[in-house]
Design a protein around this motif. Structure first.
Motif, mmCIF file in Angstrom:
data_model
loop_
_atom_site.group_PDB
_atom_site.id
_atom_site.type_symbol
_atom_site.label_atom_id
_atom_site.label_comp_id
_atom_site.label_asym_id
_atom_site.label_seq_id
_atom_site.Cartn_x
_atom_site.Cartn_y
_atom_site.Cartn_z
ATOM 1 N N MET A 1 44.735 26.831 87.479
ATOM 2 C CA MET A 1 46.130 26.809 87.120
ATOM 3 C C MET A 1 46.229 26.628 85.602
ATOM 4 O O MET A 1 45.534 25.822 85.013
ATOM 5 N N LYS A 2 47.119 27.405 84.999
ATOM 6 C CA LYS A 2 47.371 27.302 83.558
ATOM 7 C C LYS A 2 48.745 26.697 83.330
ATOM 8 O O LYS A 2 49.744 27.184 83.845
ATOM 9 N N LEU A 20 49.445 14.812 83.031
ATOM 10 C CA LEU A 20 49.183 16.083 83.720
ATOM 11 C C LEU A 20 47.701 16.296 83.970
ATOM 12 O O LEU A 20 47.302 16.811 85.012
ATOM 13 N N ARG A 21 46.865 15.900 83.015
ATOM 14 C CA ARG A 21 45.416 16.015 83.215
ATOM 15 C C ARG A 21 44.957 15.153 84.387
ATOM 16 O O ARG A 21 44.072 15.546 85.149
ATOM 17 N N GLU A 28 44.056 24.146 83.267
ATOM 18 C CA GLU A 28 43.912 24.422 81.835
ATOM 19 C C GLU A 28 45.262 24.106 81.207
ATOM 20 O O GLU A 28 46.253 24.782 81.478
ATOM 21 N N ILE A 29 45.318 23.062 80.385
ATOM 22 C CA ILE A 29 46.579 22.599 79.815
ATOM 23 C C ILE A 29 46.578 22.831 78.312
ATOM 24 O O ILE A 29 45.669 22.388 77.611
ATOM 25 N N THR A 30 47.608 23.525 77.834
ATOM 26 C CA THR A 30 47.768 23.805 76.410
ATOM 27 C C THR A 30 49.104 23.229 75.978
ATOM 28 O O THR A 30 50.106 23.415 76.656
ATOM 29 N N ASN A 45 49.070 35.025 77.148
ATOM 30 C CA ASN A 45 48.294 34.304 78.153
ATOM 31 C C ASN A 45 49.204 33.922 79.312
ATOM 32 O O ASN A 45 50.045 33.037 79.155
ATOM 33 N N PRO A 46 49.056 34.557 80.456
ATOM 34 C CA PRO A 46 49.912 34.211 81.598
ATOM 35 C C PRO A 46 49.766 32.724 81.945
ATOM 36 O O PRO A 46 48.661 32.181 81.912
ATOM 37 N N VAL A 47 50.882 32.082 82.233
ATOM 38 C CA VAL A 47 50.861 30.664 82.614
ATOM 39 C C VAL A 47 51.513 30.500 83.978
ATOM 40 O O VAL A 47 52.355 31.296 84.380
ATOM 41 N N ASP A 48 51.115 29.446 84.682
ATOM 42 C CA ASP A 48 51.644 29.169 86.013
ATOM 43 C C ASP A 48 52.786 28.166 85.993
ATOM 44 O O ASP A 48 53.663 28.196 86.856
#
Length: 67
Positions: A1-2, A20-21, A28-30, A45-48
């Motif tokens: 999951m992004k 969140l982590r 994958e958290i940005t 970058n597609p995110v969920d």
């Protein structure tokens, strides 16, 4: 999951990312302090999932309206 996280307050951003982590250890958290950079990132970058502060200056309205 992004996941991307957007908040203009670095301390709040750091705390939210930490939570969140813990909740999503395999995600994958940005994180971003700028809505426009978050939008640019999401186009490339597609995110969920997106976590974003709801009280922003005018720039955030553009962020919320991007398809």
């Amino acid at each position: 999951m992004k996941i991307i996280v957007v908040d203009n307050e670095p301390d709040r951003l750091e705390e939210l990312v930490k939570c969140l982590r813990a909740a999503f250890p395999n995600a994958e958290i940005t994180d971003f302090t700028s809505p426009s950079l978050a939008v640019q990132y999401s186009f490339e970058n597609p995110v969920d999932l997106v976590f974003a502060e709801y009280r922003w200056p005018r720039e955030s309205i553009t962020f919320a309206r991007k398809p």
